[in-house]
Design an enzyme around this catalytic site. Structure first.
Site, PDB file in Angstrom:
ATOM      1  N   GLY A   3      -4.476  -1.296  -6.287  1.00  0.00           N
ATOM      2  CA  GLY A   3      -4.181  -2.667  -6.083  1.00  0.00           C
ATOM      3  C   GLY A   3      -3.903  -2.751  -4.850  1.00  0.00           C
ATOM      4  O   GLY A   3      -3.594  -1.944  -3.860  1.00  0.00           O
ATOM      5  N   LEU A   4      -3.609  -4.150  -4.565  1.00  0.00           N
ATOM      6  CA  LEU A   4      -3.204  -4.694  -3.237  1.00  0.00           C
ATOM      7  C   LEU A   4      -1.471  -4.725  -2.932  1.00  0.00           C
ATOM      8  O   LEU A   4      -1.238  -5.705  -3.826  1.00  0.00           O
ATOM      9  CB  LEU A   4      -3.591  -5.894  -2.737  1.00  0.00           C
ATOM     10  CG  LEU A   4      -3.270  -6.419  -1.398  1.00  0.00           C
ATOM     11  CD1 LEU A   4      -3.843  -5.848  -0.261  1.00  0.00           C
ATOM     12  CD2 LEU A   4      -3.879  -7.846  -1.355  1.00  0.00           C
ATOM     13  N   GLY A   5      -0.965  -4.208  -2.140  1.00  0.00           N
ATOM     14  CA  GLY A   5       0.508  -4.386  -1.928  1.00  0.00           C
ATOM     15  C   GLY A   5       0.803  -5.756  -0.970  1.00  0.00           C
ATOM     16  O   GLY A   5      -0.387  -5.927  -0.229  1.00  0.00           O
ATOM     17  N   LYS A  51       7.777  -9.137  -9.920  1.00  0.00           N
ATOM     18  CA  LYS A  51       8.942  -8.638 -10.224  1.00  0.00           C
ATOM     19  C   LYS A  51      10.241  -9.361 -10.294  1.00  0.00           C
ATOM     20  O   LYS A  51      10.339 -10.297  -9.366  1.00  0.00           O
ATOM     21  CB  LYS A  51       9.259  -7.338  -9.113  1.00  0.00           C
ATOM     22  CG  LYS A  51       7.904  -6.730  -8.835  1.00  0.00           C
ATOM     23  CD  LYS A  51       8.338  -5.362  -7.944  1.00  0.00           C
ATOM     24  CE  LYS A  51       6.849  -4.743  -7.444  1.00  0.00           C
ATOM     25  NZ  LYS A  51       6.397  -5.601  -6.344  1.00  0.00           N
ATOM     26  N   PRO A 102      -6.142  -1.744 -12.945  1.00  0.00           N
ATOM     27  CA  PRO A 102      -6.865  -0.785 -11.821  1.00  0.00           C
ATOM     28  C   PRO A 102      -6.103  -0.110 -10.913  1.00  0.00           C
ATOM     29  O   PRO A 102      -5.006  -0.469 -10.396  1.00  0.00           O
ATOM     30  CB  PRO A 102      -7.506  -2.185 -10.982  1.00  0.00           C
ATOM     31  CG  PRO A 102      -7.406  -3.233 -12.139  1.00  0.00           C
ATOM     32  CD  PRO A 102      -6.204  -2.921 -12.991  1.00  0.00           C
ATOM     33  N   TYR A 120       9.517 -11.088  -2.032  1.00  0.00           N
ATOM     34  CA  TYR A 120       8.620 -10.793  -0.563  1.00  0.00           C
ATOM     35  C   TYR A 120       8.299 -12.334  -0.065  1.00  0.00           C
ATOM     36  O   TYR A 120       7.785 -12.498   0.907  1.00  0.00           O
ATOM     37  CB  TYR A 120       7.359 -10.380  -1.121  1.00  0.00           C
ATOM     38  CG  TYR A 120       7.366  -8.939  -1.796  1.00  0.00           C
ATOM     39  CD1 TYR A 120       8.456  -8.164  -1.671  1.00  0.00           C
ATOM     40  CD2 TYR A 120       6.151  -8.347  -2.606  1.00  0.00           C
ATOM     41  CE1 TYR A 120       8.688  -6.752  -2.248  1.00  0.00           C
ATOM     42  CE2 TYR A 120       6.366  -7.060  -2.898  1.00  0.00           C
ATOM     43  CZ  TYR A 120       7.414  -6.268  -2.952  1.00  0.00           C
ATOM     44  OH  TYR A 120       7.746  -5.085  -3.741  1.00  0.00           O
ATOM     45  N   HIS A 175      12.942  -5.322 -10.857  1.00  0.00           N
ATOM     46  CA  HIS A 175      12.821  -4.781  -9.593  1.00  0.00           C
ATOM     47  C   HIS A 175      13.740  -3.305  -9.343  1.00  0.00           C
ATOM     48  O   HIS A 175      13.161  -2.639  -8.631  1.00  0.00           O
ATOM     49  CB  HIS A 175      12.698  -5.784  -8.443  1.00  0.00           C
ATOM     50  CG  HIS A 175      12.105  -5.630  -7.258  1.00  0.00           C
ATOM     51  ND1 HIS A 175      11.485  -6.788  -6.378  1.00  0.00           N
ATOM     52  CD2 HIS A 175      11.692  -4.534  -6.325  1.00  0.00           C
ATOM     53  CE1 HIS A 175      10.790  -6.285  -5.406  1.00  0.00           C
ATOM     54  NE2 HIS A 175      11.141  -4.790  -5.326  1.00  0.00           N
TER      55      HIS A 175
HETATM   56  N1  LIG Z   1       9.086  -1.875  -6.093  1.00  0.00           N
HETATM   57  C1  LIG Z   1       9.454  -1.677  -4.938  1.00  0.00           C
HETATM   58  O1  LIG Z   1      10.798  -1.353  -4.790  1.00  0.00           O
HETATM   59  C2  LIG Z   1       8.534  -1.762  -3.754  1.00  0.00           C
HETATM   60  C3  LIG Z   1       7.299  -1.842  -3.942  1.00  0.00           C
HETATM   61  N2  LIG Z   1       6.597  -2.102  -2.751  1.00  0.00           N
HETATM   62  C4  LIG Z   1       5.046  -2.543  -3.159  1.00  0.00           C
HETATM   63  O2  LIG Z   1       4.251  -1.499  -2.450  1.00  0.00           O
HETATM   64  C5  LIG Z   1       3.290  -2.080  -1.671  1.00  0.00           C
HETATM   65  C6  LIG Z   1       3.422  -0.832  -0.563  1.00  0.00           C
HETATM   66  O3  LIG Z   1       4.077  -0.297   0.079  1.00  0.00           O
HETATM   67  P1  LIG Z   1       4.400  -0.719   1.592  1.00  0.00           P
HETATM   68  O4  LIG Z   1       5.815  -0.770   1.951  1.00  0.00           O
HETATM   69  O5  LIG Z   1       3.631  -1.967   1.907  1.00  0.00           O
HETATM   70  O6  LIG Z   1       3.737   0.508   2.452  1.00  0.00           O
HETATM   71  P2  LIG Z   1       2.336   1.165   2.476  1.00  0.00           P
HETATM   72  O7  LIG Z   1       2.679   2.616   2.206  1.00  0.00           O
HETATM   73  O8  LIG Z   1       1.375   0.460   1.618  1.00  0.00           O
HETATM   74  O9  LIG Z   1       1.942   1.002   4.227  1.00  0.00           O
HETATM   75  C7  LIG Z   1       1.563  -0.185   4.426  1.00  0.00           C
HETATM   76  C8  LIG Z   1       1.566  -0.169   5.834  1.00  0.00           C
HETATM   77  O10 LIG Z   1       0.173   0.851   6.432  1.00  0.00           O
HETATM   78  C9  LIG Z   1      -0.700   0.164   7.043  1.00  0.00           C
HETATM   79  N3  LIG Z   1      -2.198   0.475   6.825  1.00  0.00           N
HETATM   80  C10 LIG Z   1      -2.672  -0.035   5.423  1.00  0.00           C
HETATM   81  N4  LIG Z   1      -3.859   0.527   5.362  1.00  0.00           N
HETATM   82  C11 LIG Z   1      -4.006   1.445   6.249  1.00  0.00           C
HETATM   83  C12 LIG Z   1      -5.098   2.299   6.615  1.00  0.00           C
HETATM   84  N5  LIG Z   1      -6.193   2.434   5.814  1.00  0.00           N
HETATM   85  N6  LIG Z   1      -4.825   3.051   7.700  1.00  0.00           N
HETATM   86  C13 LIG Z   1      -3.684   3.097   8.438  1.00  0.00           C
HETATM   87  N7  LIG Z   1      -2.656   2.176   8.007  1.00  0.00           N
HETATM   88  C14 LIG Z   1      -3.022   1.194   7.085  1.00  0.00           C
HETATM   89  C15 LIG Z   1      -0.522  -1.425   6.946  1.00  0.00           C
HETATM   90  O11 LIG Z   1      -0.733  -2.127   8.102  1.00  0.00           O
HETATM   91  P3  LIG Z   1      -1.535  -3.213   8.088  1.00  0.00           P
HETATM   92  O12 LIG Z   1      -1.240  -4.461   6.985  1.00  0.00           O
HETATM   93  O13 LIG Z   1      -1.547  -4.112   9.368  1.00  0.00           O
HETATM   94  O14 LIG Z   1      -3.117  -2.989   7.843  1.00  0.00           O
HETATM   95  C16 LIG Z   1       1.068  -1.207   6.812  1.00  0.00           C
HETATM   96  O15 LIG Z   1       1.731  -1.031   8.019  1.00  0.00           O
HETATM   97  C17 LIG Z   1       4.242  -2.976  -0.724  1.00  0.00           C
HETATM   98  O16 LIG Z   1       3.402  -3.812  -0.083  1.00  0.00           O
HETATM   99  C18 LIG Z   1       4.905  -3.773  -2.315  1.00  0.00           C
HETATM  100  O17 LIG Z   1       3.854  -4.649  -2.753  1.00  0.00           O
HETATM  101  C19 LIG Z   1       7.056  -1.435  -1.725  1.00  0.00           C
HETATM  102  C20 LIG Z   1       8.339  -1.156  -1.462  1.00  0.00           C
HETATM  103  C21 LIG Z   1       9.401  -0.991  -2.501  1.00  0.00           C
HETATM  104  O1  LIG Z   2       9.914  -4.215  -2.843  1.00  0.00           O
HETATM  105  C1  LIG Z   2      10.727  -4.092  -2.079  1.00  0.00           C
HETATM  106  C2  LIG Z   2      10.640  -4.554  -0.794  1.00  0.00           C
HETATM  107  O2  LIG Z   2      11.404  -5.555  -0.376  1.00  0.00           O
HETATM  108  C3  LIG Z   2      12.903  -5.511  -0.747  1.00  0.00           C
HETATM  109  C4  LIG Z   2      13.872  -5.917   0.334  1.00  0.00           C
HETATM  110  O3  LIG Z   2      13.457  -7.115   0.646  1.00  0.00           O
HETATM  111  C5  LIG Z   2      13.189  -3.991  -1.259  1.00  0.00           C
HETATM  112  O4  LIG Z   2      14.464  -4.152  -1.834  1.00  0.00           O
HETATM  113  C6  LIG Z   2      12.222  -3.763  -2.441  1.00  0.00           C
HETATM  114  O5  LIG Z   2      12.284  -2.400  -2.486  1.00  0.00           O
END
Ligand SMILES: NC(=O)C1=CN([C@@H]2O[C@H](COP(=O)(O)OP(=O)(O)OC[C@H]3O[C@@H](n4cnc5c(N)ncnc54)[C@H](OP(=O)(O)O)[C@@H]3O)[C@@H](O)[C@H]2O)C=CC1
Ligand SMILES: O=C1CO[C@H](CO)[C@@H](O)[C@@H]1O
Length: 317
Positions: free
Chosen positions: A16-18, A77, A13, A48, A110
């Site tokens: 998805g939900l982070g 991951k 899909p 996480y 990861h």
């Molecule tokens: N592989 C990797 O190394 C990494 C993977 N990830 C993954 O990617 C996901 C997403 O990245 P992430 O860093 O969380 O950042 P995002 O870009 O998804 O931003 C999340 C932030 O935006 C806010 N938000 C969500 N929806 C809205 C909206 N519609 N309008 C305004 N603000 C909004 C959230 O607040 P609130 O919750 O309060 O709504 C939160 O503060 C992570 O959660 C994780 O699963 C992230 C970083 C590294």
């Molecule tokens: O997915 C991620 C978010 O959390 C980690 C750190 O705690 C980061 O390293 C990574 O990129």
């Protein structure tokens, strides 16, 4: 629901939900609410530190017949402390136990970084191993075994650049099927996206909204965050969407999956509804022009004043 498709026709899909930074006490409700309103893809990770609570939510979703296991796509991951071939399966089993499921749809390496001694958070370069000590290919071959055992349906990587992907493509039995990296209009990653799409590697954009809960501290070259950017706001007003929806629709037009994180019901819905927004070519091009190669996740967590993994080691070598 829009999907990306794996080579064996399995579907991912596209929204998805982070779950990174989804706090204890919040992530349970966020996951259940997301499933209730139609999310079918959840992005998790051992590091996480909330997989147990996500597992509780999944258990509730299955037992109350909100959704069947085979209708959900779950990613997790492998953390950097379990790259050795004899640690990979144990790490996955912990994640399966915490999430209370029998298999993972997609398991990602990861980071291309290795820690010593099962450490979660290294404190100095002494806590690191090198990629000569534990080559990425060793870790990858151990991940392939998880597929052969039926514990994992698909395997991929995260935070990999083109040379590291090419090395796996050249030597692996199962080619990487996914690269999850930071992508948004300030960091559009055109070369990496072109390479992955030419090599049948699907892409997931992390931090698609600019990782807003961190960006106050790391606004970098910009005064304004992505969600406050004038171009994004003007396009959103013009097409009667929200800035977040414009950011997500831009990725979907590039065939990139997105995993925006939220713990709020209204935002979960807003983000999911982005899949019905179609950007004109003109708006798409205008958003493309915002790229300034700016990362929010800089990749220097384990640099330790240049003695560990530098950003150059991770992004360029
Ligand atoms: N592989 C990797 O190394 C990494 C993977 N990830 C993954 O990617 C996901 C997403 O990245 P992430 O860093 O969380 O950042 P995002 O870009 O998804 O931003 C999340 C932030 O935006 C806010 N938000 C969500 N929806 C809205 C909206 N519609 N309008 C305004 N603000 C909004 C959230 O607040 P609130 O919750 O309060 O709504 C939160 O503060 C992570 O959660 C994780 O699963 C992230 C970083 C590294
Ligand atoms: O997915 C991620 C978010 O959390 C980690 C750190 O705690 C980061 O390293 C990574 O990129």
């Amino acid at each position: 629901m829009k999907y990306l498709q794996f080579n064996n026709q399995d579907k991912l899909p596209i929204i998805g939900l982070g779950t990174w930074k989804s706090a204890p006490g919040e992530v349970y409700n966020a996951v259940l609410e997301a499933i209730k309103i139609g999310y079918r893809h959840i992005d998790c990770a051992f590091i996480y530190r909330n997989e147990k609570e996500i597992g509780d939510a999944l258990e509730e979703a299955f037992s109350s017949n909100l959704v069947q296991r085979n209708e959900l796509f779950i990613t997790s991951k492998l953390w950097n402390n379990s790259h050795e071939s004899d640690k990979v399966e144990g790490a996955l089993l912990t994640t399966l136990k915490d999430l209370k499921i029998e298999y993972i749809d997609l398991y990602l390496m990861h980071w291309p970084v290795v820690f010593k001694n099962n450490l979660l958070d290294p404190e100095s370069s002494n806590d690191l191993l090198t990629l000569e000590d534990v080559p990425l290919l060793e870790t990858w071959l151990a991940m392939e075994k998880l597929v052969n055992k039926g514990l994992v349906k698909h395997i991929g990587v995260s935070n990999f650049n083109i040379p590291k992907l090419q090395n796996l493509i050249d030597h692996a039995n199962i080619k990487p099927e996914m690269n999850q990296v930071e992508i948004h209009p300030f960091h559009s990653q055109t070369d990496l996206v072109d390479f992955c799409q030419a090599n049948d590697i699907l892409m997931t954009a992390y931090a698609p909204l600019g990782s807003n809960d961190r960006s106050a501290a790391i606004k970098g070259k910009n005064e304004k965050s992505l969600l406050e950017n004038d171009t994004i706001i003007n396009i959103a007003q013009k097409i009667k969407a929200t800035p977040a929806q414009v950011l997500l629709a831009w990725q979907i037009k590039r065939n990139i999956a997105v995993i925006p994180k939220s713990v709020h019901a209204n935002r979960l819905k807003e983000n999911l509804n982005a899949q019905s927004i179609i950007l004109s070519q003109e708006d798409f091009d205008e958003i493309n022009s915002l790229n300034i190669n700016e990362r929010y996740i800089h990749g220097e967590f384990w640099s330790f004043e240049g003695k560990g993994y530098t950003a150059d080691d991770i992004w360029n070598k």
